[in-house]
Structure formats: structure tokens, C-alpha cells
Design a protein around this motif. Sequence first.
Motif, PDB file in Angstrom:
ATOM      1  N   LEU A   1       7.636   8.457  -4.218  1.00 40.85           N
ATOM      2  CA  LEU A   1       6.260   8.972  -4.209  1.00 40.85           C
ATOM      3  C   LEU A   1       5.357   8.230  -5.186  1.00 40.85           C
ATOM      4  CD1 LEU A   1       4.200  11.055  -3.230  1.00 40.85           C
ATOM      5  CD2 LEU A   1       5.044  12.603  -5.012  1.00 40.85           C
TER       6      LEU A   1
ATOM      7  N   THR B   1       5.643   5.134  -6.352  1.00 44.12           N
ATOM      8  CA  THR B   1       5.350   3.796  -5.828  1.00 44.12           C
ATOM      9  C   THR B   1       4.369   3.888  -4.663  1.00 44.12           C
ATOM     10  OG1 THR B   1       7.614   3.192  -6.427  1.00 44.12           O
ATOM     11  CG2 THR B   1       6.409   1.661  -5.016  1.00 44.12           C
ATOM     12  N   SER B   2       4.539   4.903  -3.821  1.00 41.69           N
ATOM     13  CA  SER B   2       3.623   5.067  -2.691  1.00 41.69           C
ATOM     14  C   SER B   2       2.199   5.304  -3.183  1.00 41.69           C
ATOM     15  CB  SER B   2       4.071   6.234  -1.812  1.00 41.69           C
ATOM     16  OG  SER B   2       3.172   6.393  -0.728  1.00 41.69           O
ATOM     17  N   ARG B   3       2.055   6.118  -4.244  1.00 41.02           N
ATOM     18  CA  ARG B   3       0.703   6.354  -4.774  1.00 41.02           C
ATOM     19  C   ARG B   3       0.119   5.065  -5.355  1.00 41.02           C
ATOM     20  NH1 ARG B   3      -0.694  11.956  -7.796  1.00 41.02           N
ATOM     21  NH2 ARG B   3      -2.530  10.650  -8.122  1.00 41.02           N
TER      22      ARG B   3
END
Lengths: 415, 415
Positions: B286, B288-290
Motif C-alpha cells: 500500500l 509503495t502504491s501511494r
Amino acid sequence: MIVELVSTGTELLLGQIINTNAPFLAARLNELGFSVLYQTSVGDNRERMKNVLRTALERADIVITSGGLGPTQGDITKEVTAALLNKSMYFHEDSAERIKRYFAERRICMSDNNLRQAMMPEGAKIVENTCGTAPGVIVEDQTAGKIIINLPGPPHELSAMFETSIAPYLKEKYGVQGAIVSKVLRTYGLGESALEERIKKYILSQSNPTLALLARNGEIHVRITARAASETDALQLIVNLEGQIRPLINEYIFGIDDETMEKSVGSLLLAKDLTIALAESCTGGLVTSRITDVPGSSRYLTGAVVCYSNEIKVTHVGVPENIIATEGAVSPKTAESMAQGIKEKYFTDIGIGITGIAGPDGATAGKPVGLVYIAIDGPAGRVGYQHYFNGNRTDVKHRTALAALNHLRQYLLTI
Amino acid sequence: MIVELVSTGTELLLGQIINTNAPFLAARLNELGFSVLYQTSVGDNRERMKNVLRTALERADIVITSGGLGPTQGDITKEVTAALLNKSMYFHEDSAERIKRYFAERRICMSDNNLRQAMMPEGAKIVENTCGTAPGVIVEDQTAGKIIINLPGPPHELSAMFETSIAPYLKEKYGVQGAIVSKVLRTYGLGESALEERIKKYILSQSNPTLALLARNGEIHVRITARAASETDALQLIVNLEGQIRPLINEYIFGIDDETMEKSVGSLLLAKDLTIALAESCTGGLVTSRITDVPGSSRYLTGAVVCYSNEIKVTHVGVPENIIATEGAVSPKTAESMAQGIKEKYFTDIGIGITGIAGPDGATAGKPVGLVYIAIDGPAGRVGYQHYFNGNRTDVKHRTALAALNHLRQYLLTI
């Protein structure tokens, strides 16, 4: 029973937030057989809020407010409610204790004004907040036989409180006439109008159960709602209609009710006793994050690599350098080697590779923003897919994640 | 000038659609200097709609309705408006012609009931609809000096009509109403009430600009709203107040207006020319995704490993087996070796390690659900943090992600 919803908060009047509490409450109250005839929004102003609540009490039997239960000076909903019904406020010890515990458990020091949240209208029913510090309040106006319910503004607190406390309270007090039961068929892969075409004759002809299509971030939900004397009868009505429409849209249904795409994928992986690893480029870890939203996902997810740079694709995922050199980082072959490479490096049954151009930069001749390649490698062999998604960077990420999970679901169904 | 927005349509009362017209109109009207003090939703029922419009006219100078201008029997907003203001309806030839042309141009045969859309309240200003068939209507009540404006329900028709016709009409009729400008200081790390304690005297004393606190998924937004004759004057008022409150809360402010935590982190990494890699366990990718939600993040993010299994932590992140064996996978030492390991394996300036128990399972004696360790390794040395987060699995993931990004932000500020 007539209900009016009153949403409080100046941010609503400034148009800074979209009101999702009102539609949630409206839908649930209708399912319970109540008629929501009015919805009003008003700011954090005592006089105007009081007038709005007075008007609401004149034309409705039940007034449900949302917002304004917080600890700050702007949070006045309970006080205005009490003032309108000529009730004084008192300090509710149990709520104060619960609030203090809430902070203690989280090792956060509590400032005094948090205890404002323990001030309650006399004679009110206090409703526990399982997700936050602000308790809800039910104030019954015995003389007029009317009720004001104060709920917190944060949507997850409001919905949790409604389901655990308010719905049961309303059912008990008013006795729901018969039963209203809903079932949601969650679909993916067919547009709203195309889906509607397939089941149109049922949407138009049905009055009980009713059929409604709801678009929800890339998914289309088909909601079947039946009203009957008993829950069993309602369920039977749903089963009958579902039996008629399923054949028309079955291949697109991935889940029932609150079954998310990642949850249905997880169930399939467990059922088939398969493990999985991912190599994500343009989605940046979003797909893995969604998979890990499911409790127990550690039983089938080993891990993942977010391979944003080509070096990581080569060194840590095992994509041959020459493939990136000749085909490009965004290519079917790269996606396939990502899937194969992560599967081998992480010793899983299935590997997934995702590469694309999320934008706004990075487009090249023949490779526009939104171009995405998804590959799956596993017991049923290696498959690859090409997509062109539109929207901004986060739209492309989310559409890619949903598509990847659905490809995986369909892949698992063939095993 | 006080405005009330009245949204019509039974689908709103059933909670089948989310009302985006009201926030759009509210935001635009505020920018034009009008005060939207009330928003009401009512169904397609003559009596109730008439009463709602009457109430609205009593408490507002301008009433703007949306919806109910279509061709069906359920579309009654214009008729109810006319009835309330004692005006008769007449057939407006030009509108009829325009509607016929609309269908002809699209090679669609028009059903007669479409001409209902050409029925207008006498004396009304007719507003052309550039995106659809339903014209808008402006009815001025000369005696009371009040106005009812009927706009179509489809959001793209409503917004186009507002920009092309309604905004200019209001500006011309009421002259420049001055401007309302808002600025949001996004903070993290201090609770809503603790934050309020610090700036309370300004919240209480200020009437222009006003100060408001808004909790938004773990962040607290301080909104400064100023009203003045011109935008420049309003901005000056904001600058003055911001200068007074900043010293009291500056350390918690991470962004302005729509600047997210990941965006401000990204700007710092670019400014200091540093690269980063992450090893995520409980957050499952999460964070890294943000980070990758920010355009251009590939300039500083090399990649990440989601190390859900201990084998991956050891083999692909470089956590010493004995640390996991002796300290446990959820421990300060494991988080630190994850940060150090990923930094070395991915050749970046900074490494981040995150391990914890997202729940609902996995808790052990002394290690409850919500226990999270976050470590950062980089030019300023290695630091570690312990957190206890509450909420369900996804709550814990999101709170951990926000905390990790903020720790990184503060770490970068020390470099």
C-alpha cells in the motif's frame, strides 16, 4: 413512518465534500420500510440548525442527523437537538470513561475538550461508537411522539453505528412490516447499458422483487430487493428472479453482496491450494495491496516485487535484459517474463506480471498512456492480455488492478 | 445574497444516486460570493415539492432547483415553481423548435411527450441547454424580489448551463458579490481536539476569515476561509491569519490544499535528489502504491518488495534468519534489517521497512493486532518507530501507510 435526514457541516454548504451518508441512510431505511421524504443540509450555525430541525420535526416522525458530534467548538448538533426539545445537557460518566479508555488503549494523550463528547441531552439513549470516540444519541420526544437521532459524520462510524444499533432499535420500536431482503450480484466486464440491455425486460416488468443497476468503481452491481411477509418468502422471490437473470449475465458475476474481487480470488486460491507472487510495474503494488486486504491472504500470497526500474525487473524479477532492450519495458514479452520470473524466484504456483503506462508522462509512438499488459504464468500455462484504459494516473492504476484480479479469477476457474 | 439548493428526484430519496450537483453548485456559488445556507432534497411529489420550495423562498433570496425538467409525467419542477409563484404555463415555440432540431440532428425519432419540455412558466427567462433537450428556467418574483432557477438534473447539463448562462446572469443581476477564498493546511500527527486546543482562540475569535477543522482519513485539515471585495483582498486576509496560526502548528503541516502526503514526500526526495526502496510486510504494498500515485515517482522510487512470507524477508530482503527466529517477524530489529536490506539490495539512498499485525488473526502474547514497527535507513542513519493502530485490517494498513510516509517526510526534513 416518515424520516427526514439532516446532514450538518459547513463543508457541505461550501461544496467541499460529497454527502455519502444521506444516500447510505436513505437506501437502508427504505429497505427497512421507512419513507425518507426529505433530506436537508445545514451548516454549523445554532440558529439555522435549530430552525432546520424544527421544520424537520414538523414534517417527519423521525429525524436523523449526521455530523457535529466531535470534540470541537463547531460540533453543536447534540446541544441544538437538546435545546429544540427543551432538554438540558449532562455529563455522561460511562461515555467519558469509554472515551478515556479509547485514548489510553492507543497510547494517545487526550485533551480535555474530548470530554465534550460525553455531554448528553437528558433522557437520551446513548449509542456506543465502535469505530470512534463520538457516541450517538437517540432523543425521544414523548409528548409529540417523535424522535431525533444524532449520528457521527465519518461515514465508516455512521454506517457501523446504524447497522449495529440504529437499525435494530428502529425495527424493535416500529416493527418492520414483513421483511425486505436485498441480494447484490457483483459483475465486472460488461458496461452498465450493455448489462441493462440483457436484463431489461426484468428491470421493467419487476415490481417485487425490484432490480437496480449500480455502477461502483468499475464494477456494476445488480441489486435484487424483495419485500414479503417473511424473510424466507423474500429470499424465495429473490432466488426465483436470480434463476431467471443469471443465465443472461452469469459469466460476468464475480461475487455476491460484499464479496470483493480480491476476496473471490482468494477463495479460489485456497480452494485449489495454490500460492501466488506478483511483479508489478505500473500498478506500483496496488494489486498486491488489494490481495492483502483479505484476512488470511498470507496463506496463498508469498510476496511481490514492485519493479519500477528496469534494473529491478532484470535483477530481482528475472526479465532478460535483451527483452527489455528489444521489446521495451512495456510489452507483452516483458509482462510474460515478469510473470514467469517472479513465479520461479518466489517458488509459487502462479506468477503475475503487470507493466504499462499510467501517465501522464511516458507515452511513446504506438504506446499511449493507458496501455497495459497483464500476464499470468501457472499450472494452466502462460497467458497475456493487452488493455487500453482511460482516465488519470490513479484511474489507470485502479482499472488495471481490477482487470488483473479478474483475469486471475478466470484463469483459476480453468484449473 | 442567501441561496438554497433544492435537489428533486425520488432516486435521491431512495439513496440510488449520490448528489454531486449540490456540491458543484455550492462550490461555484461560494466562489461568486453567494452564501449557500441550505440544501434540500425532495421527491417528485407536487405537494411536498411545493412546500419545500415555499420554505426555501422564505429563508433564501435565490432558490436553485436541479432535476425534474425531463419529458416524463414525473418531471414537475417547472409546473410546481409556476404554481407556487401563481404563474400559468405556456407553450414556448422556440424551445419546441430547438427540441425538434435536437432529435432530427441525431436521427432519433422524437416522442410527443418531449414537447412537454417546451412548456414554460409565463414571464420566465428561458435558458438554452447546450448538452440536452431540457431548457433551464429563471423565474423572478418581482413582488418579493426573489428568484427561482430551474436547472436540469444530469450533472454535465447542469454544470454547462450554470457556467454558460446562470453564473453570468447572477453576476450581472447582483453585481460582483466579492469573493470567498479558502486555503487548506493539511496536518498529521496531532489529534483534532489537540490541534483545536492550540488554535482555539483564533477559531473562536475569527469571523472573517473563519477557521474550521476537518478530519479526513487520519489527516486533520485546517480550512481558512476569507470573504472580501476581491480575491486579492481575501488572499491577504488568509495570509495574515495563516501567519498567526502557523507558528502554533507548523510542525504538523505537511501539505497545502490538495497536496497529499505522498506528493510532499516526493517533492522532498526530488529536492534532495535521493532514491528510495521499500520492504513492506503488513501493508502489503500500500505504501509503495501511494508513492506511485504521484506522477514522476519513477524518478526516486526504484522498487519495493512485499515480503509477506519469512522466506522472502530472508532471501529477497536480506533479513538475517536468526533475527526473525529470536526477535520474531514483527519486531523493531526485523523492521530495521528490512530497511537496511532493501536499501542495499536495491542500491538506493533510503530504505524503509514495515512489519506489523494487521489482523484480525496473528496476534500473540504481547503483540496485539495493530502493533506496527516502521524503520528508515538512510543518509541520516537508521531510525525506528513503534505504533499501536486501531480499526479493522484495512484501517490498520491505511494508518500504517500514512504514519510511514510522515516518518519519511520528517526524516527527509532532517537531511
